[in-house]
Design a protein around this motif. Structure first.
Motif, PDB file in Angstrom:
ATOM      1  N   HIS A 170       0.797  -1.227   0.000  1.00  0.00           N
ATOM      2  CA  HIS A 170       0.000   0.000   0.000  1.00  0.00           C
ATOM      3  C   HIS A 170       0.831   1.280   0.000  1.00  0.00           C
ATOM      4  O   HIS A 170       0.352   2.326  -0.445  1.00  0.00           O
ATOM      5  CB  HIS A 170      -0.933   0.007   1.221  1.00  0.00           C
ATOM      6  CG  HIS A 170      -2.045  -0.993   1.138  1.00  0.00           C
ATOM      7  ND1 HIS A 170      -1.895  -2.303   1.549  1.00  0.00           N
ATOM      8  CD2 HIS A 170      -3.313  -0.886   0.661  1.00  0.00           C
ATOM      9  CE1 HIS A 170      -3.021  -2.957   1.354  1.00  0.00           C
ATOM     10  NE2 HIS A 170      -3.891  -2.139   0.810  1.00  0.00           N
ATOM     11  N   VAL A 171       2.059   1.211   0.514  1.00  0.00           N
ATOM     12  CA  VAL A 171       2.892   2.421   0.624  1.00  0.00           C
ATOM     13  C   VAL A 171       3.981   2.458  -0.440  1.00  0.00           C
ATOM     14  O   VAL A 171       4.431   3.528  -0.851  1.00  0.00           O
ATOM     15  CB  VAL A 171       3.501   2.521   2.047  1.00  0.00           C
ATOM     16  CG1 VAL A 171       4.386   3.751   2.188  1.00  0.00           C
ATOM     17  CG2 VAL A 171       2.394   2.549   3.094  1.00  0.00           C
ATOM     18  N   GLY A 172       4.380   1.278  -0.912  1.00  0.00           N
ATOM     19  CA  GLY A 172       5.415   1.242  -1.944  1.00  0.00           C
ATOM     20  C   GLY A 172       6.797   0.963  -1.411  1.00  0.00           C
ATOM     21  O   GLY A 172       7.755   0.869  -2.178  1.00  0.00           O
ATOM     22  N   MET A 173       6.950   0.855  -0.100  1.00  0.00           N
ATOM     23  CA  MET A 173       8.237   0.524   0.505  1.00  0.00           C
ATOM     24  C   MET A 173       7.997  -0.219   1.818  1.00  0.00           C
ATOM     25  O   MET A 173       6.915  -0.122   2.407  1.00  0.00           O
ATOM     26  CB  MET A 173       9.085   1.773   0.741  1.00  0.00           C
ATOM     27  CG  MET A 173       8.443   2.802   1.667  1.00  0.00           C
ATOM     28  SD  MET A 173       9.486   4.284   1.878  1.00  0.00           S
ATOM     29  CE  MET A 173       9.215   5.095   0.288  1.00  0.00           C
ATOM     30  N   ALA A 174       9.004  -0.968   2.250  1.00  0.00           N
ATOM     31  CA  ALA A 174       8.896  -1.731   3.479  1.00  0.00           C
ATOM     32  C   ALA A 174       8.871  -0.792   4.680  1.00  0.00           C
ATOM     33  O   ALA A 174       9.321   0.357   4.585  1.00  0.00           O
ATOM     34  CB  ALA A 174      10.060  -2.711   3.588  1.00  0.00           C
ATOM     35  N   PRO A 175       8.377  -1.235   5.836  1.00  0.00           N
ATOM     36  CA  PRO A 175       8.320  -0.366   7.021  1.00  0.00           C
ATOM     37  C   PRO A 175       9.669   0.243   7.399  1.00  0.00           C
ATOM     38  O   PRO A 175       9.745   1.433   7.723  1.00  0.00           O
ATOM     39  CB  PRO A 175       7.807  -1.313   8.117  1.00  0.00           C
ATOM     40  CG  PRO A 175       7.017  -2.331   7.386  1.00  0.00           C
ATOM     41  CD  PRO A 175       7.715  -2.538   6.086  1.00  0.00           C
ATOM     42  N   LYS A 176      10.733  -0.564   7.364  1.00  0.00           N
ATOM     43  CA  LYS A 176      12.058  -0.039   7.726  1.00  0.00           C
ATOM     44  C   LYS A 176      12.513   1.029   6.733  1.00  0.00           C
ATOM     45  O   LYS A 176      13.104   2.049   7.123  1.00  0.00           O
ATOM     46  CB  LYS A 176      13.069  -1.182   7.791  1.00  0.00           C
ATOM     47  CG  LYS A 176      12.881  -2.099   8.991  1.00  0.00           C
ATOM     48  CD  LYS A 176      13.949  -3.188   9.017  1.00  0.00           C
ATOM     49  CE  LYS A 176      13.757  -4.116  10.222  1.00  0.00           C
ATOM     50  NZ  LYS A 176      14.755  -5.209  10.246  1.00  0.00           N
ATOM     51  N   GLU A 177      12.252   0.799   5.452  1.00  0.00           N
ATOM     52  CA  GLU A 177      12.608   1.788   4.423  1.00  0.00           C
ATOM     53  C   GLU A 177      11.829   3.082   4.638  1.00  0.00           C
ATOM     54  O   GLU A 177      12.370   4.185   4.491  1.00  0.00           O
ATOM     55  CB  GLU A 177      12.314   1.230   3.028  1.00  0.00           C
ATOM     56  CG  GLU A 177      13.176   0.042   2.626  1.00  0.00           C
ATOM     57  CD  GLU A 177      12.742  -0.554   1.292  1.00  0.00           C
ATOM     58  OE1 GLU A 177      13.613  -0.861   0.468  1.00  0.00           O
ATOM     59  OE2 GLU A 177      11.515  -0.698   1.073  1.00  0.00           O
ATOM     60  N   TYR A 178      10.555   2.949   5.001  1.00  0.00           N
ATOM     61  CA  TYR A 178       9.706   4.122   5.250  1.00  0.00           C
ATOM     62  C   TYR A 178      10.243   4.921   6.429  1.00  0.00           C
ATOM     63  O   TYR A 178      10.290   6.147   6.392  1.00  0.00           O
ATOM     64  CB  TYR A 178       8.276   3.667   5.524  1.00  0.00           C
ATOM     65  CG  TYR A 178       7.290   4.797   5.723  1.00  0.00           C
ATOM     66  CD1 TYR A 178       6.738   5.464   4.633  1.00  0.00           C
ATOM     67  CD2 TYR A 178       6.919   5.185   7.007  1.00  0.00           C
ATOM     68  CE1 TYR A 178       5.828   6.503   4.830  1.00  0.00           C
ATOM     69  CE2 TYR A 178       6.015   6.223   7.207  1.00  0.00           C
ATOM     70  CZ  TYR A 178       5.467   6.872   6.112  1.00  0.00           C
ATOM     71  OH  TYR A 178       4.575   7.909   6.302  1.00  0.00           O
TER      72      TYR A 178
END
Length: 301
Positions: A285-293
């Motif tokens: 949904h965001v386009g990147m993993a949680p750590k990347e975000y």
């Protein structure tokens, strides 16, 4: 003791309402022709739509009562059980349409009948008709009854099924109107939905129950899942599932800014069964993993 009636055929329902059988799979009914009766429990194996004219006992489905006033339509589908709670004898009135699922075999309506979600609406979600809408419903019933009075030929089934489909399409329109005219009530439900999600995620329910489902939210708001879904879609343009997912994402984004919490901890607090499910959901949904975000936003800040 309350009488129990099983209606698995149109003939059984016709006999109960003192009607002549014109067709084995469909009937249009004038309930004033029925004999006086008292409260009963009815198990339906057929589709039945009832147009109420005057008071004739309270209808109960499950633990709740139908929002059933004069000039309302109630939709009953195979598998439903309806209670009429009236200890005294009364004279039924109103009109109805009943048809067996076998009538739809080979017809386009067989594939689309499940799309008329009002057959699965709960007891407090009846369709309230204006005078003009009520007359249109009666006109549809008359057209079906006219066809039932003709000799059965190769066109009969198609014409009857087409007229039933036309009637159901009108009901779809009427429900859209009702969603609009009951805007204040609908907005109240939307606010309660938002409050329900906020309280859910500030409680320990995500850890004990998991992610909130549409069925759970609908049940907490005392609505059927179908009615709840249609209402939220018309109010927000999003399905309840999409609305819940957006809420999860908003909360997740806020939690990710807390560097003291690991992704695994955030996943557990939100109700995901496995951290990898949360990471997959977030990236989808965001386009990147949680750590990347987290890292990308730290760089921006």
């Amino acid at each position: 003791m309350k009488q129990v009636f099983n209606f698995n055929t149109i003939n059984e329902y016709n006999a109960f309402n003192n009607h002549e059988a014109l067709h084995p799979l469909v009937s249009v009914l004038d309930f004033s022709k029925a004999n006086q009766r008292t409260g009963s429990r009815m198990n339906f194996g057929i589709y039945c739509i009832i147009l109420k004219d005057v008071d004739c006992g309270d209808l109960k489905y499950g633990r709740n009562y139908y929002d059933y006033q004069e000039g309302t339509l109630v939709f009953i589908s195979p598998g439903q059980v309806v209670d009429v709670e009236n200890k005294a004898y009364y004279q039924p009135t109103g009109h109805g349409l009943a048809f067996h699922p076998d009538l739809l075999h080979g017809m386009p309506l067989a594939k689309s009948i499940h799309e008329y979600s009002f057959f699965s609406y709960q007891t407090n979600e009846s369709l309230h008709l204006s005078k003009r809408e009520r007359q249109l419903v009666l006109d549809c019933f008359l057209k079906i009854e006219f066809e039932l009075q003709q000799s059965i030929d190769k066109h009969s089934k198609k014409l009857i099924a087409s007229n039933i489909e036309l009637f159901l399409n009108y009901c779809d329109r009427f429900y859209d109107r009702q969603f609009f005219t009951r805007d204040k009530t609908n907005k109240g439900i939307l606010e309660k939905f938002e409050e329900l999600l906020n309280s859910y995620f500030t409680s320990e329910k995500p850890q004990t129950i998991g992610l909130p489902s549409v069925a759970y939210c609908a049940d907490e708001l005392h609505l059927s899942a179908n009615y709840f879904g249609d209402l939220i879609k018309k109010e927000t343009g999003k399905s309840p599932q999409e609305y819940i997912q957006n809420k999860i994402l908003d909360i997740a984004k806020n939690k990710i800014f807390d560097n003291d919490k690991t992704v695994n901890e955030i996943s557990y607090e939100l109700g995901f069964k496995y951290p990898q499910h949360f990471s997959r959901f977030f990236k989808q949904h965001v386009g990147m993993a949680p750590k990347e975000y987290r890292i990308s936003n730290e760089l921006i800040l």
